[in-house]
Design an enzyme around this catalytic site. Sequence first.
Site, PDB file in Angstrom:
ATOM      1  N   GLU A 292       0.923  -1.089  -0.093  1.00 49.80           N
ATOM      2  CA  GLU A 292       0.154   0.021   0.116  1.00 49.80           C
ATOM      3  C   GLU A 292       0.597   1.257  -0.003  1.00 49.80           C
ATOM      4  O   GLU A 292       0.575   2.026  -0.930  1.00 49.80           O
ATOM      5  CB  GLU A 292      -0.870  -0.092   1.469  1.00 49.80           C
ATOM      6  CG  GLU A 292      -1.908   0.755   1.427  1.00 49.80           C
ATOM      7  CD  GLU A 292      -2.555   0.557   2.908  1.00 49.80           C
ATOM      8  OE1 GLU A 292      -2.239   0.009   3.651  1.00 49.80           O
ATOM      9  OE2 GLU A 292      -3.413   1.649   3.055  1.00 49.80           O
TER      10      GLU A 292
ATOM     11  N   ASP B 211      -0.170  -9.275   3.040  1.00 51.66           N
ATOM     12  CA  ASP B 211      -1.631  -8.810   3.424  1.00 51.66           C
ATOM     13  C   ASP B 211      -2.403  -9.006   2.334  1.00 51.66           C
ATOM     14  O   ASP B 211      -3.853  -8.965   2.691  1.00 51.66           O
ATOM     15  CB  ASP B 211      -1.549  -7.341   3.916  1.00 51.66           C
ATOM     16  CG  ASP B 211      -0.817  -6.984   5.078  1.00 51.66           C
ATOM     17  OD1 ASP B 211      -0.291  -8.137   5.751  1.00 51.66           O
ATOM     18  OD2 ASP B 211      -0.676  -6.063   5.576  1.00 51.66           O
TER      19      ASP B 211
ATOM     20  N   MET C 236      -0.666 -11.449  11.037  1.00 52.28           N
ATOM     21  CA  MET C 236      -0.570 -10.140  10.266  1.00 52.28           C
ATOM     22  C   MET C 236      -1.986  -9.691   9.798  1.00 52.28           C
ATOM     23  O   MET C 236      -2.785 -10.792   9.494  1.00 52.28           O
ATOM     24  CB  MET C 236       0.626  -9.774   9.728  1.00 52.28           C
ATOM     25  CG  MET C 236       1.828  -9.471  10.367  1.00 52.28           C
ATOM     26  SD  MET C 236       3.358  -9.025   9.712  1.00 52.28           S
ATOM     27  CE  MET C 236       4.375  -8.753  10.843  1.00 52.28           C
TER      28      MET C 236
ATOM     29  N   GLU D 120      -4.117  -8.657  13.430  1.00 55.47           N
ATOM     30  CA  GLU D 120      -3.560  -7.871  14.201  1.00 55.47           C
ATOM     31  C   GLU D 120      -4.334  -6.362  14.053  1.00 55.47           C
ATOM     32  O   GLU D 120      -4.436  -5.863  15.123  1.00 55.47           O
ATOM     33  CB  GLU D 120      -2.064  -7.664  13.804  1.00 55.47           C
ATOM     34  CG  GLU D 120      -2.106  -7.118  12.484  1.00 55.47           C
ATOM     35  CD  GLU D 120      -0.535  -6.926  11.873  1.00 55.47           C
ATOM     36  OE1 GLU D 120       0.410  -6.914  12.799  1.00 55.47           O
ATOM     37  OE2 GLU D 120      -0.412  -6.347  10.828  1.00 55.47           O
TER      38      GLU D 120
ATOM     39  N   ARG E 168      -4.166 -18.981  26.141  1.00 51.26           N
ATOM     40  CA  ARG E 168      -2.630 -18.639  25.811  1.00 51.26           C
ATOM     41  C   ARG E 168      -2.834 -18.040  24.375  1.00 51.26           C
ATOM     42  O   ARG E 168      -3.518 -18.020  23.603  1.00 51.26           O
ATOM     43  CB  ARG E 168      -1.982 -19.775  25.652  1.00 51.26           C
ATOM     44  CG  ARG E 168      -1.646 -20.687  27.008  1.00 51.26           C
ATOM     45  CD  ARG E 168      -0.897 -19.741  27.960  1.00 51.26           C
ATOM     46  NE  ARG E 168      -0.602 -20.536  29.266  1.00 51.26           N
ATOM     47  CZ  ARG E 168       0.551 -21.156  29.597  1.00 51.26           C
ATOM     48  NH1 ARG E 168       1.526 -21.341  28.805  1.00 51.26           N
ATOM     49  NH2 ARG E 168       0.685 -21.981  30.663  1.00 51.26           N
TER      50      ARG E 168
ATOM     51  N   HIS F  82       6.814 -11.702  12.522  1.00 48.06           N
ATOM     52  CA  HIS F  82       7.689 -11.502  11.259  1.00 48.06           C
ATOM     53  C   HIS F  82       7.900 -12.859  10.846  1.00 48.06           C
ATOM     54  O   HIS F  82       8.461 -12.915   9.451  1.00 48.06           O
ATOM     55  CB  HIS F  82       9.016 -10.879  11.586  1.00 48.06           C
ATOM     56  CG  HIS F  82       8.377  -9.448  11.585  1.00 48.06           C
ATOM     57  ND1 HIS F  82       8.294  -8.728  12.915  1.00 48.06           N
ATOM     58  CD2 HIS F  82       8.228  -8.294  10.702  1.00 48.06           C
ATOM     59  CE1 HIS F  82       7.877  -7.377  12.797  1.00 48.06           C
ATOM     60  NE2 HIS F  82       7.947  -7.104  11.408  1.00 48.06           N
TER      61      HIS F  82
ATOM     62  N   GLN G 115       5.880 -14.729   9.564  1.00 48.09           N
ATOM     63  CA  GLN G 115       5.057 -14.841   8.438  1.00 48.09           C
ATOM     64  C   GLN G 115       5.787 -14.586   7.108  1.00 48.09           C
ATOM     65  O   GLN G 115       5.233 -14.374   6.102  1.00 48.09           O
ATOM     66  CB  GLN G 115       3.727 -14.416   8.477  1.00 48.09           C
ATOM     67  CG  GLN G 115       2.841 -14.973   9.827  1.00 48.09           C
ATOM     68  CD  GLN G 115       1.927 -13.906  10.344  1.00 48.09           C
ATOM     69  OE1 GLN G 115       0.770 -13.961   9.973  1.00 48.09           O
ATOM     70  NE2 GLN G 115       2.214 -12.973  11.192  1.00 48.09           N
ATOM     71  N   ARG G 116       6.825 -13.579   7.525  1.00 50.00           N
ATOM     72  CA  ARG G 116       7.305 -12.821   6.339  1.00 50.00           C
ATOM     73  C   ARG G 116       8.805 -13.434   5.747  1.00 50.00           C
ATOM     74  O   ARG G 116       9.466 -12.952   4.853  1.00 50.00           O
ATOM     75  CB  ARG G 116       7.505 -11.385   6.656  1.00 50.00           C
ATOM     76  CG  ARG G 116       6.253 -10.731   6.692  1.00 50.00           C
ATOM     77  CD  ARG G 116       6.347  -9.103   6.348  1.00 50.00           C
ATOM     78  NE  ARG G 116       7.369  -8.522   7.000  1.00 50.00           N
ATOM     79  CZ  ARG G 116       7.536  -7.410   7.337  1.00 50.00           C
ATOM     80  NH1 ARG G 116       6.258  -6.654   7.348  1.00 50.00           N
ATOM     81  NH2 ARG G 116       8.668  -6.755   7.705  1.00 50.00           N
TER      82      ARG G 116
HETATM   83  O1  F6P Z   1       3.578  -5.845   5.075  1.00 45.96           O
HETATM   84  C1  F6P Z   1       2.514  -5.524   5.595  1.00 45.96           C
HETATM   85  C2  F6P Z   1       2.682  -5.845   7.008  1.00 45.96           C
HETATM   86  O2  F6P Z   1       2.895  -7.146   7.014  1.00 45.96           O
HETATM   87  C3  F6P Z   1       1.570  -5.586   8.055  1.00 45.96           C
HETATM   88  O3  F6P Z   1       0.449  -6.773   8.076  1.00 45.96           O
HETATM   89  C4  F6P Z   1       2.205  -5.355   9.469  1.00 45.96           C
HETATM   90  O4  F6P Z   1       1.393  -4.725  10.224  1.00 45.96           O
HETATM   91  C5  F6P Z   1       3.563  -4.705   8.972  1.00 45.96           C
HETATM   92  O5  F6P Z   1       3.694  -5.185   7.498  1.00 45.96           O
HETATM   93  C6  F6P Z   1       4.470  -4.791   9.734  1.00 45.96           C
HETATM   94  O6  F6P Z   1       5.617  -3.927   9.422  1.00 45.96           O
HETATM   95  P1  F6P Z   1       7.064  -3.595  10.028  1.00 45.96           P
HETATM   96  O7  F6P Z   1       7.791  -4.741  10.048  1.00 45.96           O
HETATM   97  O8  F6P Z   1       7.689  -2.698   8.851  1.00 45.96           O
HETATM   98  O9  F6P Z   1       6.528  -3.112  11.281  1.00 45.96           O
END
Ligand code: F6P
Length: 297
Positions: A59, A83, A125, A178, A221, A227, A229-230
């Site tokens: 975005e 996302d 996320m 989140e 819990r 992260h 997930q990324r």
């Molecule tokens: O890429 C989008 C996103 O994964 C969001 O879901 C998340 O809130 C954000 O990035 C987190 O970004 P950063 O690691 O820069 O805090």
Amino acid sequence: MENITVPLDREVVDEIMGLGGTILGTSRQDPYVHGNGLASISETMRTHHIEQVVVIGGEGTLASALRLSQEGLPVIGVPKTIDNDIAATDVTFGFHTAVQIATDAIDRLTTTAESHDRVILVEVMGRHAGWIAAYAGLASGADAILVPEVTFDVAELARLLKRRQARGKNYSIVVVAEGAPLPAGLERPVTQRDAYGFERLGGIANVLAPAIEELSGFETRVTVLGHVQRGGTPTAYDRILATRFGVAAADLAVAGEAGVMVALRGDAIVPVPLEEACARVRLLDPEIYEVAQTFFG
Ligand code: F6P
């Protein structure tokens, strides 16, 4: 300016096909906040004999790309965010990998939830849109999924968990995005904002858990996937989508196109105006949420 055309380096692409992340690096830096916008970028392009820019991101990144494009920079956008909330494309790359990671995690957490008669709240996320929560929750048979698009009531959620108990299910998995809206009386943790003005999210599950525990009577819990997930190995789907986007973007650049984003529409990769991609946030398809709801409770 010297006219340089950079051919697609197949060997480099071959070598990075299975890697996550980026070889160029990335930042939460807005060229209009941390630089002089078009002027700074044009200077860098002149120095390095770059004629066109391919902007890869979500975005905020694509919003900057649109502004630069409107000011005359030849830009092509590529939709990349876990996302999956970019308009004008059916899917963004990164999304399916994040869904797979979250699904694997929820499968593992289900084992321990069941063994210990617990509710486990899994935070994924999803800032404005609940795509990851809904897909991963559906794929793993979650008992409730909380997404930004749908308001919910903790007391109603607790009743749902108790109804499961009445059926002999002494454990539950609740997936929460989140960015899910907090019910009245609960407050989101105070966080910093990034250069695009986006709040740094994360931690909503920790706010919700005590309320769920109190109203349901279940030990509750929290696991925040964050992260995780990324990162790591992209799924085959994402490798193919990212590569198709990349080849299409390179073809468009060579053809001298600009002001567009490559998009997946059905099975086809097509150029769409950057304006269309940035016009709105693409929220979760209600039909997907309805299917997931079939398995709640
Ligand atoms: O890429 C989008 C996103 O994964 C969001 O879901 C998340 O809130 C954000 O990035 C987190 O970004 P950063 O690691 O820069 O805090």
